[in-house]
Scaffold this motif. Structure first.
Motif, PDB file in Angstrom:
ATOM      1  N   TYR A 101       0.984  -1.356  -0.003  1.00  0.00           N
ATOM      2  CA  TYR A 101      -0.194   0.006   0.232  1.00  0.00           C
ATOM      3  C   TYR A 101       0.951   1.302  -0.048  1.00  0.00           C
ATOM      4  O   TYR A 101       0.691   2.124  -0.816  1.00  0.00           O
ATOM      5  CB  TYR A 101      -0.945   0.002   1.241  1.00  0.00           C
TER       6      TYR A 101
ATOM      7  N   ARG B  57      -5.821  -7.239   1.048  1.00  0.00           N
ATOM      8  CA  ARG B  57      -5.120  -7.626  -0.231  1.00  0.00           C
ATOM      9  C   ARG B  57      -4.735  -9.093  -0.362  1.00  0.00           C
ATOM     10  O   ARG B  57      -4.271  -9.510  -1.507  1.00  0.00           O
ATOM     11  CB  ARG B  57      -3.512  -6.687  -0.360  1.00  0.00           C
TER      12      ARG B  57
ATOM     13  N   ARG C 252     -17.369   3.559   0.449  1.00  0.00           N
ATOM     14  CA  ARG C 252     -17.864   2.260   0.908  1.00  0.00           C
ATOM     15  C   ARG C 252     -19.279   2.024   0.728  1.00  0.00           C
ATOM     16  O   ARG C 252     -19.652   1.095  -0.076  1.00  0.00           O
ATOM     17  CB  ARG C 252     -17.469   2.095   2.489  1.00  0.00           C
TER      18      ARG C 252
ATOM     19  N   VAL D 231     -12.986  -4.147   2.064  1.00  0.00           N
ATOM     20  CA  VAL D 231     -13.286  -4.716   3.334  1.00  0.00           C
ATOM     21  C   VAL D 231     -13.894  -4.080   4.288  1.00  0.00           C
ATOM     22  O   VAL D 231     -14.239  -4.326   5.469  1.00  0.00           O
ATOM     23  CB  VAL D 231     -11.730  -5.162   4.111  1.00  0.00           C
ATOM     24  N   HIS D 232     -14.560  -2.984   3.740  1.00  0.00           N
ATOM     25  CA  HIS D 232     -15.583  -2.148   4.499  1.00  0.00           C
ATOM     26  C   HIS D 232     -14.976  -1.407   5.727  1.00  0.00           C
ATOM     27  O   HIS D 232     -15.768  -1.435   6.764  1.00  0.00           O
ATOM     28  CB  HIS D 232     -16.898  -2.420   4.281  1.00  0.00           C
ATOM     29  N   CYS D 233     -13.776  -1.391   5.807  1.00  0.00           N
ATOM     30  CA  CYS D 233     -13.116  -0.655   6.875  1.00  0.00           C
ATOM     31  C   CYS D 233     -13.618   0.836   7.246  1.00  0.00           C
ATOM     32  O   CYS D 233     -13.475   1.106   8.473  1.00  0.00           O
ATOM     33  CB  CYS D 233     -11.570  -0.804   6.883  1.00  0.00           C
ATOM     34  N   GLY D 234     -13.801   1.579   6.489  1.00  0.00           N
ATOM     35  CA  GLY D 234     -14.177   2.790   6.542  1.00  0.00           C
ATOM     36  C   GLY D 234     -13.044   3.962   6.285  1.00  0.00           C
ATOM     37  O   GLY D 234     -13.560   5.252   6.599  1.00  0.00           O
ATOM     38  N   PHE D 235     -11.770   3.394   5.979  1.00  0.00           N
ATOM     39  CA  PHE D 235     -10.816   4.537   5.881  1.00  0.00           C
ATOM     40  C   PHE D 235     -11.031   5.449   4.798  1.00  0.00           C
ATOM     41  O   PHE D 235     -10.543   6.624   5.004  1.00  0.00           O
ATOM     42  CB  PHE D 235      -9.582   3.498   5.869  1.00  0.00           C
TER      43      PHE D 235
ATOM     44  N   CYS E 223      -7.158   4.137   0.755  1.00  0.00           N
ATOM     45  CA  CYS E 223      -7.566   2.904   0.839  1.00  0.00           C
ATOM     46  C   CYS E 223      -6.356   1.816   1.041  1.00  0.00           C
ATOM     47  O   CYS E 223      -5.533   1.741   0.035  1.00  0.00           O
ATOM     48  CB  CYS E 223      -8.338   2.439  -0.331  1.00  0.00           C
ATOM     49  N   PRO E 224      -6.246   1.226   2.281  1.00  0.00           N
ATOM     50  CA  PRO E 224      -5.232   0.466   2.550  1.00  0.00           C
ATOM     51  C   PRO E 224      -5.450  -0.927   1.560  1.00  0.00           C
ATOM     52  O   PRO E 224      -4.251  -1.572   1.526  1.00  0.00           O
ATOM     53  CB  PRO E 224      -5.222  -0.010   4.089  1.00  0.00           C
ATOM     54  N   SER E 225      -6.613  -1.391   1.209  1.00  0.00           N
ATOM     55  CA  SER E 225      -6.673  -2.543   0.719  1.00  0.00           C
ATOM     56  C   SER E 225      -6.664  -2.498  -0.730  1.00  0.00           C
ATOM     57  O   SER E 225      -6.811  -3.511  -1.306  1.00  0.00           O
ATOM     58  CB  SER E 225      -7.888  -3.345   1.404  1.00  0.00           C
ATOM     59  N   GLY E 226      -6.505  -1.373  -1.469  1.00  0.00           N
ATOM     60  CA  GLY E 226      -5.986  -1.320  -2.862  1.00  0.00           C
ATOM     61  C   GLY E 226      -7.250  -1.299  -3.414  1.00  0.00           C
ATOM     62  O   GLY E 226      -7.215  -1.927  -4.685  1.00  0.00           O
TER      63      GLY E 226
ATOM     64  N   ASP F 216     -14.905  -6.744  -4.681  1.00  0.00           N
ATOM     65  CA  ASP F 216     -14.481  -7.880  -3.556  1.00  0.00           C
ATOM     66  C   ASP F 216     -13.337  -7.518  -2.526  1.00  0.00           C
ATOM     67  O   ASP F 216     -13.059  -7.610  -1.385  1.00  0.00           O
ATOM     68  CB  ASP F 216     -14.122  -9.277  -4.054  1.00  0.00           C
ATOM     69  N   ALA F 217     -12.366  -6.417  -3.339  1.00  0.00           N
ATOM     70  CA  ALA F 217     -11.104  -6.013  -2.553  1.00  0.00           C
ATOM     71  C   ALA F 217     -11.819  -5.088  -1.406  1.00  0.00           C
ATOM     72  O   ALA F 217     -10.800  -4.773  -0.371  1.00  0.00           O
ATOM     73  CB  ALA F 217     -10.337  -5.438  -3.552  1.00  0.00           C
TER      74      ALA F 217
ATOM     75  N   VAL G 206     -20.936  -0.823  -2.063  1.00  0.00           N
ATOM     76  CA  VAL G 206     -22.084  -1.862  -1.793  1.00  0.00           C
ATOM     77  C   VAL G 206     -23.067  -1.599  -2.827  1.00  0.00           C
ATOM     78  O   VAL G 206     -23.761  -2.631  -3.127  1.00  0.00           O
ATOM     79  CB  VAL G 206     -22.274  -1.644  -0.336  1.00  0.00           C
TER      80      VAL G 206
END
Lengths: 460, 409
Positions: free
Chosen positions: A266, A334, B32, B9-13, B68-71, B6-7, B36
């Motif tokens: 990231y 990820r 987010r 993760v609904h963390c809300g960042f 977004c940390p999950s890319g 799918d990537a 959805v």
């Protein structure tokens, strides 16, 4: 709303929503399917689509919403930014969701060193508002740019700073709470600590609408270092040794190799991708000599345990390292789209064995199991990563139970800071004896006899 | 699209990075929430018409992509979704007319300039007009300048060090012709020959991001045949939105026979500030003359530079390279100014709230000058700064450099 003429008939005209629309402004009541579908999840779980959503702007609106739900016999789920990791804000049944994101009133009283924050105030905003007065609000959950004070208190959130400074609940001087009957209470910490009872109760005993929070002057000096280790247990040994030698760092955080690689993907900071464990440490205080001494103690312990140490040269470098740590949990997306997140807390002396046992459980399972967390106070977040479309939910749950049992076997507890929610509710019978559980149930029955407040959470 | 959904993760960042969530405080108007909604529309559990108002409110600023940390590639996701859903939309006649007019006038500088001139006369009538017509008039500068056309080749001054192709852009030729003139002068001054290839046109970003995929494809292909990447050291744009659009070509043509051509093209695309920064780092950038007095410059990050292209350091370094200039950071600098391509025409109310918010943050640092690297931001910020009764000049980063080279800063 240009398509409004052609909209499908997906608005729920329940007696509850009709009642709410009569008593509140239209902008405060969400009834369309698109709106309601968006208020059924937190950062882990998807729950039932709520019957209606209310966005209160003050405590009086909350009272109206609670009374309306009560009259309709509909359960009530409180919600902040829904960045929680235990299902606390995800409705398990058709409910009324009360989302506090528009209750953002915030006042700083510098003389009394207090912040008066409504439930929807974003956690970081408290420190931002206090800083010009030479004060900060220490609790710093990873999601503090997003999460709200109401949600933090409902889950009693921690964060890296809590090793030295304590968790969210330790900063509460008083709470304003709306109970299951729609009555407003001001709770203090005197006599029976009712504010303490509400903290961490996950919206099952009442809805926190406002909090008086204690503020502190920030430490004058902070030093940051990163150490990395060829093995996870060695990292835990270094932590135990450093603390035994007398260091009291303000933050002591750990992430394993998979976590490090996910955040490096990231942020591209040059983190050591090959290390099995990375440790991030802050020492702070008003006396520079002591701060430097404590950092030296930590460094010595790390080197003795076989680690390699690197000091952060600038504030910007330190800030980047901490941003990396805060991003770990979401960055795991990820690796696999879904994660079963644990929140165990174990005695520090047991840490090396616990991280090694969990590592072994992970290696023996078909799932990637990663570990990170607030290792200074023994609070670990082992995460099982999986893909719900392919993987067996029961196998994930079984492994989660095995990990929870490792913690309990070593004298630990299930939840350090994320709350029990619905994710860990079933493990409560392992954690608490039946007599204590009965007392908790009695408390719940007394305060919420009709079981309207966030039903299905915390208590098995 | 499924993978991108799918990537999450609904963390809300992403919530605090989203301008509409910041204004409205509700989940459906956050990245987010929109993910959805898109997922449920694609899966058939939610009618498109229910989700559309919230998806339409997205500025496409990509602030969430940075956060977004999950890319999650949110930008690609919303673009693909708009392209997929547009043919199914049922829009009113007025709405269709407006979209047609915007998408037709924007890529045609002569038509745009003509419309702007007509609009200039209508400006005094603005308060009496319906909102749909008022929004574009509000954004027009007080005086619409003459259309600037760039020479086909601008020779390097002194020893030639490089040769680049330049995309001249659309609306900015009409609204701020000095952007291009200044860009050509600054490049020439630094020994760079600039070619403006024939046959180039609009980058296609506006069409692509509003779901007009067929129009976008023809614009993209026209540019691919106009620019031969083998002939130039770089292909430059001086508009953040266009540069980001050009860099998107491989994604637009993904799976098409001309995808490799798009890749070769995009590999050469740079924002003018990136290119000049490379010269600066190599020690090849000519030193500008000092400013006539110490100047505090507030630099505004255009979303399509900072979030979409990751260009943040280069323009700041260029401004600081001018002796006497210091760069001020703007509070809430990551949040969009509300211009966002055609957004201020399609969602004038939210755009205007964001514009006023941005102007007040910029003015709070009391700058002597405001710099940015995008025509949309420029127009929006200028209009809102003036509305706040400030006369602080608003310029393109390259205009500031150009003035310094001429000793006029």
């Amino acid at each position: 709303m240009r398509d409004s003429g052609k909209r499908a008939n997906t608005t729920a005209h329940s007696p509850l929503s009709t009642d709410l629309l009569r008593r509140l402004a239209p902008r405060q009541v969400l009834t369309s399917l698109a709106e309601r579908r968006n208020y059924r999840y937190d950062a882990i779980q998807f729950g039932e689509t709520p019957l209606a959503v209310v966005l209160p702007e003050n405590t009086a609106d909350v009272v109206v919403a609670v009374k309306a739900a009560r009259a309709a016999g509909v359960p009530i789920v409180g919600r902040g930014a829904a960045s929680g990791l235990s299902g606390g804000a995800a409705p398990l049944r058709e409910s009324l969701v009360i989302s506090f994101t528009r209750m953002t009133g915030l006042r700083i009283d510098p003389v009394r060193r207090e912040a008066h924050a409504q439930a929807g105030v974003v956690t970081l905003a408290v420190s931002d508002a206090a800083r010009p007065h030479g004060l900060i609000y220490p609790p710093d959950p990873a999601s503090f740019r997003t999460s709200t004070i109401g949600g933090n208190l409902a889950e009693n959130a921690g964060g890296p700073m809590c090793f030295k400074y304590g968790v969210s609940g330790d900063y509460v001087k008083g709470l304003e709470v709306v109970d299951a009957h729609g009555e407003v209470h001001t709770l203090t910490r005197d006599a029976y600590d009712l504010a303490g009872l509400l903290i961490g109760s996950e919206g099952t005993l009442g809805l926190i609408t406002e909090a008086a929070l204690r503020l502190l002057p920030p430490p004058r000096f902070t030093r940051t270092l990163m150490a990395h280790f060829p093995e996870v247990g060695a990292c835990a040994e270094a932590v135990s040794q450093a603390i035994a030698a007398g260091a009291v760092p303000s933050k002591l955080e750990f992430m394993d190799r998979a976590c490090t690689n996910a955040v490096e993907d990231y942020l591209v900071l040059g983190l050591p991708r090959g290390a099995e464990a990375v440790l991030l440490v802050d020492t702070d205080g008003d006396d520079l000599e002591t701060v430097e001494e404590e950092r030296a103690l930590v460094e010595q312990a790390c080197v003795a345990a076989g680690g390699t140490v690197r000091r952060a040269g600038t504030d910007a470098e330190a800030a980047a390292l901490w941003q990396a740590r805060r991003s770990v949990s979401p960055a795991l997306g990820r690796i696999r789209p879904q994660r079963m997140n644990e929140d165990i807390a174990v005695p520090r002396s047991a840490l090396p064995e616990v991280v090694r046992e969990i590592r072994a459980l992970g290696d023996a399972s078909p799932f990637p199991v990663v570990q990170f967390g607030h290792i200074g106070d023994g609070n670990l977040h082992p995460n099982i990563l999986f893909d719900p479309r392919q993987d067996d939910a029961a196998a994930v749950h079984h492994l989660a139970h095995q990990i929870a049992l490792v913690a309990l076997r070593h004298g630990g507890v299930l939840s350090g800071e994320h709350g029990i929610g619905s994710m860990k509710r079933d493990f409560m019978t392992d954690a608490l004896d039946p007599v204590t559980l009965d007392v908790l149930r009695d408390v719940k029955r007394t305060l919420d006899p009709a079981d309207l407040l966030n039903p299905g959470k915390v208590l098995p | 699209m499924a993978h991108a959904v799918d990537a999450c993760v609904h963390c809300g960042f992403c919530l605090p990075a989203c301008p509409t969530y910041t204004l409205l405080g509700d989940e459906m108007d956050s990245p987010r929430g929109r993910i959805v909604l898109m997922k449920e529309v694609l899966e058939g559990t939610l009618p498109l018409a229910d989700a559309a108002p919230h998806l339409d409110r997205c500025l496409g600023c990509q602030g969430c992509v940075t956060a977004c940390p999950s890319g999650v590639p949110y930008g690609e996701l919303i673009t693909a979704f708009r392209g997929w859903s547009e043919p199914q939309r049922q829009r009113s006649a007025l709405d269709r007319g407006k979209r047609w007019a915007i998408l037709r006038a924007l890529p045609a500088p002569r038509l745009f300039s003509l419309a702007a001139r007509v609009g200039q006369f209508a400006k005094p009538l603005a308060p009496a007009l319906p909102a749909a017509l008022r929004a574009p008039l509000d954004l027009l500068p007080e005086r619409v300048p003459a259309l600037h056309s760039s020479p086909k080749v601008t020779r390097a001054r002194g020893q030639q060090r490089g040769r680049v192709a330049f995309l001249v852009g659309c609306a900015q030729q009409a609204l701020a012709p000095n952007f291009n003139a200044a860009t050509l002068r600054v490049l020439a001054q630094n020994g760079i020959e600039v070619v403006v290839p024939d046959g180039q046109g609009c980058c296609g970003a506006a069409a692509l991001h509003t779901g007009a995929r067929a129009e976008a494809l023809s614009l993209v292909r026209a540019n691919l045949s106009a620019f031969d990447p083998g002939e130039y050291d770089a292909i430059l744009s001086n508009a953040a939105g266009c540069g980001a659009g050009l860099k998107e070509y491989p994604a637009v043509l993904h799976g098409e026979p001309d995808e490799p051509q798009a890749r070769a093209f995009a590999a050469k695309v740079m924002d003018v500030s990136e290119y000049l920064f490379q010269l600066l780092q190599a020690g090849d950038l000519a030193p500008p003359l000092p400013a006539s007095r110490p100047l505090q410059v507030a630099y505004h990050d255009a979303c399509h530079l900072a979030h979409a292209q990751g260009v943040r350091a280069a323009p700041r370094a260029l401004l600081r390279f001018i002796p006497g200039v210091s760069v001020l950071e703007v509070p809430e600098g990551d949040l969009c100014c509300g211009s966002a391509g055609t957004y201020n025409l399609e969602q004038p109310e939210l755009a205007s709230q964001l514009g006023a918010r941005k102007a007040s943050h910029i003015l709070s640092v009391q700058p002597d000058l405001i710099a940015s690297g995008n025509i949309g931001c420029h127009t929006q910020i200028q209009s809102h700064v003036r509305r706040a009764r400030s006369r602080v000049p608003v310029m393109h980063t390259v205009e500031v450099l150009d003035l310094a080279y001429r000793g006029e800063l």
